[in-house]
Design a protein around this motif. Structure first.
Motif, PDB file in Angstrom:
ATOM      1  N   CYS A 124       0.860  -1.179   0.000  1.00 36.69           N
ATOM      2  CA  CYS A 124       0.000   0.000   0.000  1.00 36.69           C
ATOM      3  C   CYS A 124       0.890   1.221   0.000  1.00 36.69           C
ATOM      4  O   CYS A 124       2.112   1.105   0.065  1.00 36.69           O
ATOM      5  N   ALA A 125       0.268   2.385  -0.084  1.00 39.94           N
ATOM      6  CA  ALA A 125       1.037   3.619  -0.275  1.00 39.94           C
ATOM      7  C   ALA A 125       2.055   3.887   0.829  1.00 39.94           C
ATOM      8  O   ALA A 125       3.036   4.580   0.607  1.00 39.94           O
ATOM      9  N   ILE A 126       1.828   3.357   2.044  1.00 37.96           N
ATOM     10  CA  ILE A 126       2.781   3.683   3.110  1.00 37.96           C
ATOM     11  C   ILE A 126       3.722   2.526   3.434  1.00 37.96           C
ATOM     12  O   ILE A 126       4.265   2.445   4.519  1.00 37.96           O
ATOM     13  N   GLY A 127       3.952   1.654   2.484  1.00 38.20           N
ATOM     14  CA  GLY A 127       4.952   0.613   2.701  1.00 38.20           C
ATOM     15  C   GLY A 127       4.436  -0.748   2.290  1.00 38.20           C
ATOM     16  O   GLY A 127       3.325  -0.882   1.802  1.00 38.20           O
ATOM     17  N   THR A 128       5.270  -1.768   2.509  1.00 31.44           N
ATOM     18  CA  THR A 128       4.890  -3.104   2.059  1.00 31.44           C
ATOM     19  C   THR A 128       3.844  -3.733   2.975  1.00 31.44           C
ATOM     20  O   THR A 128       3.006  -4.500   2.530  1.00 31.44           O
ATOM     21  N   ARG A 129       3.874  -3.422   4.241  1.00 26.25           N
ATOM     22  CA  ARG A 129       2.898  -3.873   5.231  1.00 26.25           C
ATOM     23  C   ARG A 129       2.534  -5.356   5.103  1.00 26.25           C
ATOM     24  O   ARG A 129       1.412  -5.701   4.730  1.00 26.25           O
ATOM     25  N   PRO A 130       3.458  -6.238   5.435  1.00 24.41           N
ATOM     26  CA  PRO A 130       3.160  -7.675   5.357  1.00 24.41           C
ATOM     27  C   PRO A 130       2.185  -8.126   6.461  1.00 24.41           C
ATOM     28  O   PRO A 130       1.863  -7.339   7.358  1.00 24.41           O
ATOM     29  N   VAL A 131       1.735  -9.389   6.383  1.00 25.13           N
ATOM     30  CA  VAL A 131       0.843  -9.930   7.419  1.00 25.13           C
ATOM     31  C   VAL A 131       1.452 -11.182   8.064  1.00 25.13           C
ATOM     32  O   VAL A 131       0.762 -11.996   8.649  1.00 25.13           O
ATOM     33  N   ASP A 132       2.792 -11.301   7.940  1.00 28.93           N
ATOM     34  CA  ASP A 132       3.464 -12.500   8.453  1.00 28.93           C
ATOM     35  C   ASP A 132       3.228 -12.719   9.949  1.00 28.93           C
ATOM     36  O   ASP A 132       3.092 -13.858  10.413  1.00 28.93           O
ATOM     37  N   LEU A 133       3.144 -11.638  10.726  1.00 25.83           N
ATOM     38  CA  LEU A 133       2.971 -11.791  12.176  1.00 25.83           C
ATOM     39  C   LEU A 133       1.604 -12.399  12.497  1.00 25.83           C
ATOM     40  O   LEU A 133       1.477 -13.234  13.402  1.00 25.83           O
ATOM     41  N   HIS A 134       0.579 -11.992  11.727  1.00 28.08           N
ATOM     42  CA  HIS A 134      -0.763 -12.569  11.916  1.00 28.08           C
ATOM     43  C   HIS A 134      -0.697 -14.079  11.653  1.00 28.08           C
ATOM     44  O   HIS A 134      -1.202 -14.882  12.435  1.00 28.08           O
ATOM     45  N   LEU A 135      -0.069 -14.435  10.517  1.00 30.06           N
ATOM     46  CA  LEU A 135      -0.107 -15.833  10.069  1.00 30.06           C
ATOM     47  C   LEU A 135       0.695 -16.747  10.993  1.00 30.06           C
ATOM     48  O   LEU A 135       0.231 -17.825  11.381  1.00 30.06           O
ATOM     49  N   LYS A 136       1.907 -16.291  11.376  1.00 32.63           N
ATOM     50  CA  LYS A 136       2.743 -17.145  12.246  1.00 32.63           C
ATOM     51  C   LYS A 136       2.047 -17.398  13.574  1.00 32.63           C
ATOM     52  O   LYS A 136       2.072 -18.512  14.105  1.00 32.63           O
ATOM     53  N   ALA A 137       1.427 -16.345  14.114  1.00 36.51           N
ATOM     54  CA  ALA A 137       0.770 -16.509  15.418  1.00 36.51           C
ATOM     55  C   ALA A 137      -0.450 -17.418  15.311  1.00 36.51           C
ATOM     56  O   ALA A 137      -0.688 -18.244  16.188  1.00 36.51           O
ATOM     57  N   LEU A 138      -1.208 -17.303  14.224  1.00 36.39           N
ATOM     58  CA  LEU A 138      -2.369 -18.198  14.053  1.00 36.39           C
ATOM     59  C   LEU A 138      -1.907 -19.648  13.893  1.00 36.39           C
ATOM     60  O   LEU A 138      -2.558 -20.572  14.388  1.00 36.39           O
ATOM     61  N   GLU A 139      -0.760 -19.834  13.237  1.00 38.15           N
ATOM     62  CA  GLU A 139      -0.205 -21.197  13.113  1.00 38.15           C
ATOM     63  C   GLU A 139       0.117 -21.760  14.497  1.00 38.15           C
ATOM     64  O   GLU A 139      -0.079 -22.940  14.767  1.00 38.15           O
ATOM     65  N   GLN A 140       0.591 -20.878  15.391  1.00 34.01           N
ATOM     66  CA  GLN A 140       0.903 -21.348  16.747  1.00 34.01           C
ATOM     67  C   GLN A 140      -0.360 -21.808  17.489  1.00 34.01           C
ATOM     68  O   GLN A 140      -0.285 -22.583  18.415  1.00 34.01           O
TER      69      GLN A 140
END
Ligand code: UD1
Length: 428
Positions: A124-140
């Motif tokens: 998005c306009a203010i950076g790449t803004r990944p969602v890796d933290l959401h996904l790793k934590a849900l995997e846990q």
């Protein structure tokens, strides 16, 4: 596309009612997916982002009804959401790309329905803004996650199980997704290095009202004891601290005298402290904030660095810079949350600001006067920074791409006009 035409130079004077917080209302709306009962949200702002998320929820089977109107009155709009059944677990690209916060359906869908397919939000306009933290934590929590065709496909066939999760860095959205998912997980979840933003506290208050068992909101460690089911409740959205800060900075920049009502001044202590240091006068009540300035006293440049709450919010960085553009002396502004959040700098410079950018730091040397110009911005907070610049600039400023403002500021031209600003919308 609509534009705003402004004529600057007039100190703002009057009263501005503060709306419910967009960033609190969005996660609260997605929390409704956790139960088949109705969730009633009061003081919901009338914004394009709210409409977009309503569409996303509708895709999943939510039935929404809206009462009241966004007149800044006691309750604002009341939104009732009920999802008797999750009819479809897919959040499509066409909707998610309009607003990243749609990712917040992931946790609730997974927890209640055992499956979710949510489009990756992309950059998005203010950076790449990944969602890796959401996904790793849900995997846990036991989710099985695959990325396919631009979609996050998450499954929890045997349900989610509580876990001890330590976020490697602070994320508001990941904390919210995990709070919602863990509420219906089996057993206890501990979230360490959780976000402490007031919007997290608001979500937890609502979830607990729905029957969740969450302790520690507002601290770095939050514990959630999973429950088998959640029920409906009624909840009032907290006031928008970013809207509060935006109008406070506009008042100070123009040398005006403005009282903000229906707010909670303690939610923006980090800003108040800096504004007083810069020479603004601030009086606070339980729900009000008056910002004024001795007419003979100019603002002084002060340094600022964005940080997770309770530090200075990144969502007020651009507005703060607009205010510093005409202050005496210099201000060093450091952005530590997003890597590309200085899109407003070239536009401010076109209005006469003196700004030097070095990586994540901007050195703003105050100038005597900004001058009006046609400008446009690529994100919400950058757009409103240009509105503040337009309020102090000499001559006419034309702000294009007003749809960014409509995503996050309810009736901005009405609120500013009521305080004497010359600002009008040209529809096209
Ligand atoms: C929320 C707010 C947004 C605000 C931001 C920071 C909403 C709807 N939006 O966004 O207005 O600017 O908090 O206060 O509430 N990150 C990762 N991986 C992830 C998640 C985040 O690297 O999985 C990074 C982001 O790129 C960013 C930082 O972490 O650099 C903080 O982002 P985060 O707190 O998650 O912001 P949002 O929840 O998206």
């Amino acid at each position: 596309m609509d534009k705003l035409i402004m004529r600057g130079g007039q100190p703002l004077s009057g009263t501005i009612p503060i709306s419910g917080a967009k960033n609190a209302a969005l996660p609260l709306m997605t929390a409704s997916l956790l139960t088949s009962d109705p969730l009633i949200l009061r003081h919901v702002p009338h914004l394009a982002d709210i409409t977009t998320l309503a569409e996303v929820l509708g895709e999943h089977g939510a039935e929404l009804s809206l009462h009241g109107h966004g007149d800044g009155g006691e309750t604002g709009r009341v939104l009732s959401i009920a999802t008797p059944q999750i009819t479809n677990a897919v959040a499509p690209y066409e909707l998610v790309r309009k607003m990243r916060a749609s990712i917040l359906v992931l946790g609730p869908l997974l927890a209640r329905h055992g499956e979710a397919k949510v489009s990756l939000p992309g950059g998005c306009a203010i950076g790449t803004r990944p969602v890796d933290l959401h996904l790793k934590a849900l995997e846990q929590l036991g989710a099985h996650i695959e990325l396919e065709g631009g979609y996050i496909h998450a499954r929890a066939d045997k349900g989610l199980k509580g876990a001890h999760i330590r976020f490697p860095s602070v994320s508001v959205g990941a904390t919210e997704n995990l709070l919602m998912a863990a509420s219906l997980a089996e057993g206890e979840t501990i979230l360490e290095n959780a976000a402490r933003e007031p919007e997290i506290g608001d979500l937890v208050a609502c979830l607990n009202g729905m029957g969740a068992k969450i302790r520690g909101a507002g601290s770095e460690t939050i514990s959630i004891s999973g429950v088998a089911r959640l029920h409906g409740t009624e909840h009032r959205v907290i006031p928008d601290r970013i809207e509060t800060g935006t109008y406070a900075l506009a008042a100070a920049a123009t040398g005006g005298d403005v009282t903000l009502t229906g707010t909670r001044p303690e939610l923006i202590d980090s800003l108040t402290e800096l504004m007083i240091k810069a020479g603004a006068d601030i009086e606070t009540g339980a729900e009000t904030m008056r910002i004024f300035r001795d007419p003979g006293r100019a603002l002084e440049g002060v340094d600022m660095m964005t940080q997770p709450y309770p530090g200075f919010p990144t969502d007020l960085q651009a507005q703060f810079m607009a205010c510093m553009a005409t202050a005496g002396g210099a201000a060093m502004i450091s952005e530590t949350i997003f890597e590309n959040r200085f899109m407003h700098v070239p536009e401010l410079m076109r209005m006469g600001a003196n700004i030097n950018l070095h990586g994540g730091t901007a050195l703003v040397r105050g100038v005597e006067q900004l001058t009006g110009a046609p400008v446009m911005a690529t994100d919400l907070r950058a757009s409103v920074c240009l509105v503040i610049a337009g309020l102090v600039a000499k001559g006419e400023t034309e702000i294009n791409r007003v749809y960014h403002l409509d995503r996050g500021y309810e009736r901005i031209e009405d609120k500013l006009s009521a305080c004497g600003a010359s600002i009008r919308r040209e529809r096209s």
